[in-house]
Write a protein that holds these residues in place. Structure first.
Motif, PDB file in Angstrom:
ATOM      1  N   ALA A   1       0.832  -1.206   0.000  1.00  0.00           N
ATOM      2  CA  ALA A   1       0.000   0.000   0.000  1.00  0.00           C
ATOM      3  C   ALA A   1       0.866   1.256   0.000  1.00  0.00           C
ATOM      4  O   ALA A   1       0.612   2.215  -0.743  1.00  0.00           O
ATOM      5  CB  ALA A   1      -0.924  -0.014   1.219  1.00  0.00           C
ATOM      6  N   ALA A   2       1.929   1.258   0.823  1.00  0.00           N
ATOM      7  CA  ALA A   2       2.816   2.422   0.887  1.00  0.00           C
ATOM      8  C   ALA A   2       3.546   2.616  -0.439  1.00  0.00           C
ATOM      9  O   ALA A   2       3.703   3.746  -0.918  1.00  0.00           O
ATOM     10  CB  ALA A   2       3.811   2.252   2.028  1.00  0.00           C
TER      11      ALA A   2
ATOM     12  N   THR B   1       2.579   1.673  -3.474  1.00  0.00           N
ATOM     13  CA  THR B   1       1.636   2.124  -4.502  1.00  0.00           C
ATOM     14  C   THR B   1       1.404   3.621  -4.401  1.00  0.00           C
ATOM     15  O   THR B   1       1.420   4.355  -5.408  1.00  0.00           O
ATOM     16  CB  THR B   1       0.300   1.370  -4.362  1.00  0.00           C
ATOM     17  OG1 THR B   1       0.539  -0.032  -4.542  1.00  0.00           O
ATOM     18  CG2 THR B   1      -0.698   1.847  -5.403  1.00  0.00           C
ATOM     19  N   ASP B   2       1.222   4.123  -3.172  1.00  0.00           N
ATOM     20  CA  ASP B   2       1.029   5.565  -2.976  1.00  0.00           C
ATOM     21  C   ASP B   2       2.290   6.343  -3.346  1.00  0.00           C
ATOM     22  O   ASP B   2       2.214   7.410  -3.959  1.00  0.00           O
ATOM     23  CB  ASP B   2       0.660   5.851  -1.513  1.00  0.00           C
ATOM     24  CG  ASP B   2      -0.734   5.342  -1.152  1.00  0.00           C
ATOM     25  OD1 ASP B   2      -1.521   5.069  -2.076  1.00  0.00           O
ATOM     26  OD2 ASP B   2      -1.017   5.216   0.055  1.00  0.00           O
TER      27      ASP B   2
ATOM     28  N   ALA C   1       2.679   6.455  -7.182  1.00  0.00           N
ATOM     29  CA  ALA C   1       1.671   7.351  -7.762  1.00  0.00           C
ATOM     30  C   ALA C   1       2.045   8.811  -7.540  1.00  0.00           C
ATOM     31  O   ALA C   1       1.885   9.654  -8.441  1.00  0.00           O
ATOM     32  CB  ALA C   1       0.302   7.053  -7.161  1.00  0.00           C
ATOM     33  N   ASP C   2       2.556   9.126  -6.358  1.00  0.00           N
ATOM     34  CA  ASP C   2       2.952  10.501  -6.053  1.00  0.00           C
ATOM     35  C   ASP C   2       4.110  10.938  -6.942  1.00  0.00           C
ATOM     36  O   ASP C   2       4.098  12.044  -7.505  1.00  0.00           O
ATOM     37  CB  ASP C   2       3.344  10.598  -4.576  1.00  0.00           C
ATOM     38  CG  ASP C   2       3.767  11.998  -4.182  1.00  0.00           C
ATOM     39  OD1 ASP C   2       3.022  12.951  -4.471  1.00  0.00           O
ATOM     40  OD2 ASP C   2       4.858  12.140  -3.585  1.00  0.00           O
TER      41      ASP C   2
ATOM     42  N   ARG D   1      11.473   9.939  -0.141  1.00  0.00           N
ATOM     43  CA  ARG D   1      10.148   9.426   0.203  1.00  0.00           C
ATOM     44  C   ARG D   1      10.252   8.052   0.866  1.00  0.00           C
ATOM     45  O   ARG D   1       9.487   7.730   1.775  1.00  0.00           O
ATOM     46  CB  ARG D   1       9.269   9.367  -1.047  1.00  0.00           C
ATOM     47  CG  ARG D   1       8.713  10.747  -1.447  1.00  0.00           C
ATOM     48  CD  ARG D   1       8.212  10.749  -2.881  1.00  0.00           C
ATOM     49  NE  ARG D   1       7.472  11.955  -3.215  1.00  0.00           N
ATOM     50  CZ  ARG D   1       8.037  13.135  -3.468  1.00  0.00           C
ATOM     51  NH1 ARG D   1       9.350  13.271  -3.383  1.00  0.00           N
ATOM     52  NH2 ARG D   1       7.285  14.186  -3.778  1.00  0.00           N
TER      53      ARG D   1
END
Length: 442
Positions: free
Chosen positions: A64-65, A67-68, A71-72, A92
């Motif tokens: 989940a981390a 993927t975010d 995307a960012d 990041r």
């Protein structure tokens, strides 16, 4: 080799030996202690299932981390140079891993979980682009940045993902995999006046980006060589200045960079991927460079051709024990009564002095190293024997100083820690484990 009766019975170096299973009259193995083997098997099965459940949860949170994060980056870095994309990715990742460390242990994904998840997420972002426009370029650049910063085996997984995407790209022609980071000049290093803190810096080029100098600040005082700081600098002079500031003016005085002359030692010092076995305790800046420092270390090791004959590694523990004992007996000017079991004490002291097994730093001594040694001794030996070992430390420090021709003012800075003074820069709140990754100013 028999285990000293002075050592605490604990796993690791103390040498626990597991009792062999007894064989009963039917020929099956009996469990030590009389436990039913079926009950033990069920307990092991439950433990394995629990661990698999925990690891699945960690992988899910990492996915989940990742993927975010991908995307960012795809949204905000599309028009930035590759070096900027790579730096932003590292920053990041540092934030994600640092925030994960605040979660309960069972819920905490580690660097290895995140690396695996990043490869999957970045490849999925490229694969999700279904048209022939330029929309694929941003996720592709993120994927190639991931491939450039991850060490083996994650870099191999990223390369495989790139190959798979190129094979299935159809009418869209994807570029070949990037060549990866390359060392483009002489690797330089230096060490502090105590001899156990190293600066290593190398010129690195990734793809068509300008050359930058990467610095590893390596502390070899603990149970392994720890990279306590790393990052890019515009010049070797800037890298050296940053390292000197992190070491302190006393320990770093008059240090200068020079070409690496011992590739064997350098290979022992540079960081390598540890998987789930890492020591832990990283701050956000160390997490940001956690993977990249190891990937670039791989490039440096590939560049430096090791000598066919390994150079002399200096003094070993057995030789040091014998010479220290002889020196102590000859220099006992106070006519004090030396311990009856001095030979055993000297053997145990020298055996525990260099538990990282890096022979080239065996005879080095610093305040930081002495403080770590005192903690190790009290945690490893029975209390009375530990006190006897610590009582020898002031003499041990003086002997090392004479052996290494260490300036007296440096040796004297070690003595308070031999007498039990805690080192403020490695002491943490819970006082269970020292801060091995602290950037100690000596």
């Amino acid at each position: 080799m028999p285990v000293s009766r002075k050592r605490k019975k604990k796993p690791g170096k103390s040498g626990w030996s597991r009792k062999p299973a007894r064989v009963n009259q039917r020929g099956s193995a009996a469990v030590p202690g009389g436990q039913d083997p079926h009950t033990l098997a069920e307990a092991l099965h439950d433990l394995t299932a629990y661990r698999e459940q925990i690891d699945a949860g960690r992988r899910s949170r990492a996915a989940a981390a990742a993927t975010d994060l991908v995307a960012d980056l795809v949204a905000v870095m599309a028009n930035q140079p590759d070096a900027i994309v790579e730096d932003a990715l590292c920053l990041r990742m540092g934030t994600v891993l640092s925030e994960a460390e605040q979660a309960p242990l069972d819920d905490r994904p580690g660097p290895s979980h995140l690396a695996t998840a990043l490869v999957t997420a970045a490849a999925a972002a490229v694969e999700a682009i279904t048209n022939d426009a330029d929309a694929w370029r941003a996720p592709w650049r993120v994927l190639t940045a991931v491939a450039d910063i991850l060490p083996y085996p994650h870099s191999e997984a990223a390369a495989d993902a790139i190959t798979r995407l190129r094979d299935m790209s159809g009418r869209r022609v994807l570029p070949p995999a990037p060549p990866g980071p390359t060392v483009t000049g002489t690797v330089l290093w230096t060490r502090d006046r105590y001899g156990s803190r190293f600066a290593v810096t190398a010129p690195i080029t990734t793809a068509d980006q300008p050359e930058r100098w990467y610095l590893w600040d390596i502390d070899a005082c603990g149970h392994q060589a720890f990279t306590v700081h790393s990052g890019y600098y515009p010049t070797p002079e800037a890298a050296l200045t940053a390292w000197q500031a992190g070491v302190g003016p006393i320990a770093a005085a008059d240090t200068e960079l020079a070409p690496v002359d011992d590739p064997w030692l350098l290979a022992e010092l540079l960081p390598a991927e540890e998987g789930l076995l890492r020591s832990g305790g990283e701050n956000v800046e160390q997490f940001a460079e956690y993977h990249r420092s190891k990937r670039l270390a791989e490039a440096v090791k590939q560049t430096l051709r090791q000598q066919e004959t390994r150079p002399g590694r200096g003094m070993d523990a057995a030789t040091a024990a014998a010479e220290f004992t002889t020196w102590l007996q000859a220099h006992d000017t106070d006519q004090r009564e030396l311990p009856v079991d001095l030979d055993e004490l000297a053997t145990e002291l020298t055996d525990s002095w260099c538990i990282n097994n890096i022979d080239a730093v065996f005879s080095t001594c610093s305040p930081h190293r002495v403080a770590l040694f005192v903690r190790h001794v009290h945690g490893y030996y029975l209390d009375d024997f530990a006190k006897q070992l610590v009582a020898l430390l002031p003499d041990w420090i003086r002997w090392l100083a004479a052996h290494n021709t260490t300036p007296p003012e440096l040796a004297e800075r070690c003595l308070p820690y031999a007498e039990g003074q805690p080192h403020p820069q490695i002491t943490v709140d819970d006082n269970i484990e020292p801060a091995y990754l602290a950037r100690v100013i000596e």
